[in-house]
Write a protein that holds these residues in place. Structure first.
Motif, PDB file in Angstrom:
ATOM      1  N   PRO A 147       0.877  -1.184   0.138  1.00 25.47           N
ATOM      2  CA  PRO A 147       0.125   0.091  -0.046  1.00 25.47           C
ATOM      3  C   PRO A 147       0.734   1.231   0.016  1.00 25.47           C
ATOM      4  O   PRO A 147       0.545   2.305  -0.518  1.00 25.47           O
ATOM      5  N   GLU A 148       2.066   1.199   0.444  1.00 30.51           N
ATOM      6  CA  GLU A 148       2.768   2.535   0.742  1.00 30.51           C
ATOM      7  C   GLU A 148       3.161   2.720  -0.798  1.00 30.51           C
ATOM      8  O   GLU A 148       3.412   3.796  -1.221  1.00 30.51           O
ATOM      9  N   VAL A 149       3.702   1.704  -1.375  1.00 36.19           N
ATOM     10  CA  VAL A 149       4.375   1.881  -2.767  1.00 36.19           C
ATOM     11  C   VAL A 149       3.547   2.298  -3.606  1.00 36.19           C
ATOM     12  O   VAL A 149       3.400   3.109  -4.587  1.00 36.19           O
ATOM     13  N   ASP A 150       1.971   1.743  -3.605  1.00 32.12           N
ATOM     14  CA  ASP A 150       0.884   2.055  -4.446  1.00 32.12           C
ATOM     15  C   ASP A 150       0.667   3.419  -4.352  1.00 32.12           C
ATOM     16  O   ASP A 150       0.367   4.290  -5.165  1.00 32.12           O
ATOM     17  N   ALA A 151       0.585   3.913  -2.948  1.00 32.05           N
ATOM     18  CA  ALA A 151       0.458   5.409  -2.729  1.00 32.05           C
ATOM     19  C   ALA A 151       1.245   6.086  -3.330  1.00 32.05           C
ATOM     20  O   ALA A 151       1.183   7.202  -3.932  1.00 32.05           O
ATOM     21  N   PHE A 152       2.646   5.913  -3.413  1.00 30.10           N
ATOM     22  CA  PHE A 152       3.767   6.700  -3.882  1.00 30.10           C
ATOM     23  C   PHE A 152       3.527   6.749  -5.256  1.00 30.10           C
ATOM     24  O   PHE A 152       3.549   7.811  -6.029  1.00 30.10           O
TER      25      PHE A 152
END
Length: 78
Positions: free
Chosen positions: A59-64
């Protein structure tokens, strides 16, 4: 593989496949990413392959990535 933690040496991430964008320049100024066995994603500096690895959740990578696509960081491009 040893216990995974943010800031660990990328050299300790044995057996992962590092990849970089096709837009990376020939001088090697880029970041590389690798999927980890637990589903998280590691990021390292391609010029320092045994240096620090930053580890993020999906989810962190997706948000970025979504922020990049929206242009949220365009002001940082020189």
């Amino acid at each position: 593989m040893n216990q995974l933690y943010n800031g660990m040496s990328a050299a300790l991430l044995e057996g992962v496949v590092w990849r970089k964008s096709h837009f990376s320049n020939p001088s090697g100024n880029c970041v590389e990413l690798a999927e980890l066995p637990d589903g998280r994603v590691a990021v390292r500096n391609s010029r320092d392959p045994e240096g620090v690895a930053l580890i993020y959740t999906r989810p962190e990578v997706d948000a970025f990535v979504q922020g990049v696509k929206r242009g949220d960081f365009d002001d940082l491009i020189g």
